[in-house]
Design an enzyme around this catalytic site. Structure first.
Site, PDB file in Angstrom:
ATOM      1  N   ARG A 134       0.827  -1.213   0.000  1.00  0.00           N
ATOM      2  CA  ARG A 134       0.000   0.000   0.000  1.00  0.00           C
ATOM      3  C   ARG A 134       0.857   1.256   0.000  1.00  0.00           C
ATOM      4  NH1 ARG A 134      -5.203  -1.036   3.981  1.00  0.00           N
ATOM      5  NH2 ARG A 134      -5.813  -2.933   2.960  1.00  0.00           N
ATOM      6  N   ARG A 182     -16.308  -2.585  12.974  1.00  0.00           N
ATOM      7  CA  ARG A 182     -14.886  -2.259  13.128  1.00  0.00           C
ATOM      8  C   ARG A 182     -14.754  -0.770  13.414  1.00  0.00           C
ATOM      9  NH1 ARG A 182     -11.794  -4.695   7.915  1.00  0.00           N
ATOM     10  NH2 ARG A 182     -10.726  -2.713   8.125  1.00  0.00           N
ATOM     11  N   ARG A 225      -9.102   6.683   5.595  1.00  0.00           N
ATOM     12  CA  ARG A 225      -8.576   5.549   4.815  1.00  0.00           C
ATOM     13  C   ARG A 225      -8.574   5.868   3.328  1.00  0.00           C
ATOM     14  NH1 ARG A 225     -12.379   1.104   7.116  1.00  0.00           N
ATOM     15  NH2 ARG A 225     -11.316  -0.393   5.789  1.00  0.00           N
TER      16      ARG A 225
HETATM   17  P1  AMP Z   1      -7.884  -3.669   5.683  1.00  0.00           P
HETATM   18  O1  AMP Z   1      -8.488  -4.750   6.497  1.00  0.00           O
HETATM   19  O2  AMP Z   1      -7.130  -4.191   4.505  1.00  0.00           O
HETATM   20  O3  AMP Z   1      -8.855  -2.599   5.339  1.00  0.00           O
HETATM   21  O4  AMP Z   1      -6.766  -2.957   6.627  1.00  0.00           O
HETATM   22  C1  AMP Z   1      -7.145  -2.361   7.854  1.00  0.00           C
HETATM   23  C2  AMP Z   1      -6.025  -1.471   8.379  1.00  0.00           C
HETATM   24  O5  AMP Z   1      -4.828  -2.256   8.587  1.00  0.00           O
HETATM   25  C3  AMP Z   1      -5.578  -0.333   7.476  1.00  0.00           C
HETATM   26  O6  AMP Z   1      -6.419   0.807   7.563  1.00  0.00           O
HETATM   27  C4  AMP Z   1      -4.184  -0.057   8.030  1.00  0.00           C
HETATM   28  O7  AMP Z   1      -4.247   0.632   9.248  1.00  0.00           O
HETATM   29  C5  AMP Z   1      -3.676  -1.462   8.303  1.00  0.00           C
HETATM   30  N1  AMP Z   1      -3.022  -2.031   7.104  1.00  0.00           N
HETATM   31  C6  AMP Z   1      -3.486  -3.021   6.297  1.00  0.00           C
HETATM   32  N2  AMP Z   1      -2.636  -3.265   5.290  1.00  0.00           N
HETATM   33  C7  AMP Z   1      -1.592  -2.422   5.462  1.00  0.00           C
HETATM   34  C8  AMP Z   1      -0.384  -2.170   4.743  1.00  0.00           C
HETATM   35  N3  AMP Z   1      -0.075  -2.853   3.634  1.00  0.00           N
HETATM   36  N4  AMP Z   1       0.445  -1.211   5.220  1.00  0.00           N
HETATM   37  C9  AMP Z   1       0.169  -0.533   6.330  1.00  0.00           C
HETATM   38  N5  AMP Z   1      -0.963  -0.691   7.055  1.00  0.00           N
HETATM   39  C10 AMP Z   1      -1.839  -1.624   6.628  1.00  0.00           C
END
Ligand code: AMP
Length: 230
Positions: free
Chosen positions: A100, A166, A177
């Site tokens: 990301r 969440r 986000r």
């Molecule tokens: P997600 O479940 O993919 O929406 O991820 C939830 C949260 O996890 C994100 O908003 C970030 O805080 C953290 N996160 C997930 N993937 C990454 C990544 N590749 N790099 C940094 N933080 C991440």
């Protein structure tokens, strides 16, 4: 496993990228089941660390709660260990939610040169999906209060546990986000585009149609990779 795609199984190195609520978690699960490849979800891994209050979990929690990226150093370490292990075992993989940031993409290129799949949706659809999303804190099952309701009010169909929202699915966090996605992750998407390793999927269609598009696109991309080798 679908035998017709056994060549994909041997070759797949795939990263799924997209804004919140685009369905990359669902797509990763489907791809992993269809092609029998290993799935890594970085968001799920982080939430597991947070629930278990591990060292990584305690460090990551404030970032995840705010909806901003966990520092690259922490993320790259978690993911690299797993990818290197899979590469060593010559296993194919699909990752949901990584890379990301530019730094993460650069670190990944040093290990493998994956194909990236962008599952694209706009903010309005993302908002409708995320604000109404509820999850089971026990088994992780995902519901939507409008389109995928639990059978009994606010209780998980499988565990009977009360569903939760969440923290980062609240509107203010969702906006953060999205900002992160636009400012950091879209750079990564452009880079895969320049490398000619980007597939774009319309994430606003039904899950069934999206899955069909994904499978078609993966078949095509494997053919392209094979042709290049000849
Ligand atoms: P997600 O479940 O993919 O929406 O991820 C939830 C949260 O996890 C994100 O908003 C970030 O805080 C953290 N996160 C997930 N993937 C990454 C990544 N590749 N790099 C940094 N933080 C991440």
């Amino acid at each position: 496993m679908n035998k017709g795609f056994s060549n994909i199984n041997q070759n797949m190195r795939l990263v799924l990228i997209g804004p919140p609520g685009c369905g990359k978690g669902t797509a990763a699960k489907r791809i992993s089941q269809t092609f029998n490849v290993e799935k890594i979800s970085i968001g799920d891994l982080l939430r597991e660390h947070i629930t278990k209050k591990t060292g990584v979990g305690l460090k990551a929690k404030p970032y995840v709660d705010k909806g901003i990226l966990v520092p690259d150093k922490i993320i790259i370490k978690i993911i690299e260990t797993r990818i290197k292990r899979l590469e060593h075992q010559k296993k194919s993989w699909v990752i949901d939610g990584y890379p990301r940031s530019f730094e993460q993409a650069r670190a990944l290129e040093r290990i493998a040169q994956p194909i990236a799949m962008l599952i694209d949706i706009g903010f309005e659809i993302s908002k409708q999906r995320i604000i109404l999303r509820r999850i089971c804190p026990k088994c992780g099952a995902i519901y939507n209060l409008k389109t995928l309701k639990p059978r009994k009010d606010n209780l998980c169909d499988k565990c009977g546990v009360r569903l939760i929202q969440r923290k980062d699915d609240k509107l203010s966090r969702l906006k953060t986000r999205w900002r992160v996605y636009e400012q950091q992750t879209l750079q990564v998407v452009s880079q895969y585009d320049r490398f000619q390793r980007l597939i774009v999927i319309d994430g606003e269609q039904s899950i069934a149609d999206m899955n069909k598009d994904i499978i078609k696109a993966l078949k095509r991309s494997v053919r392209k990779v094979k042709n290049r080798k000849v």
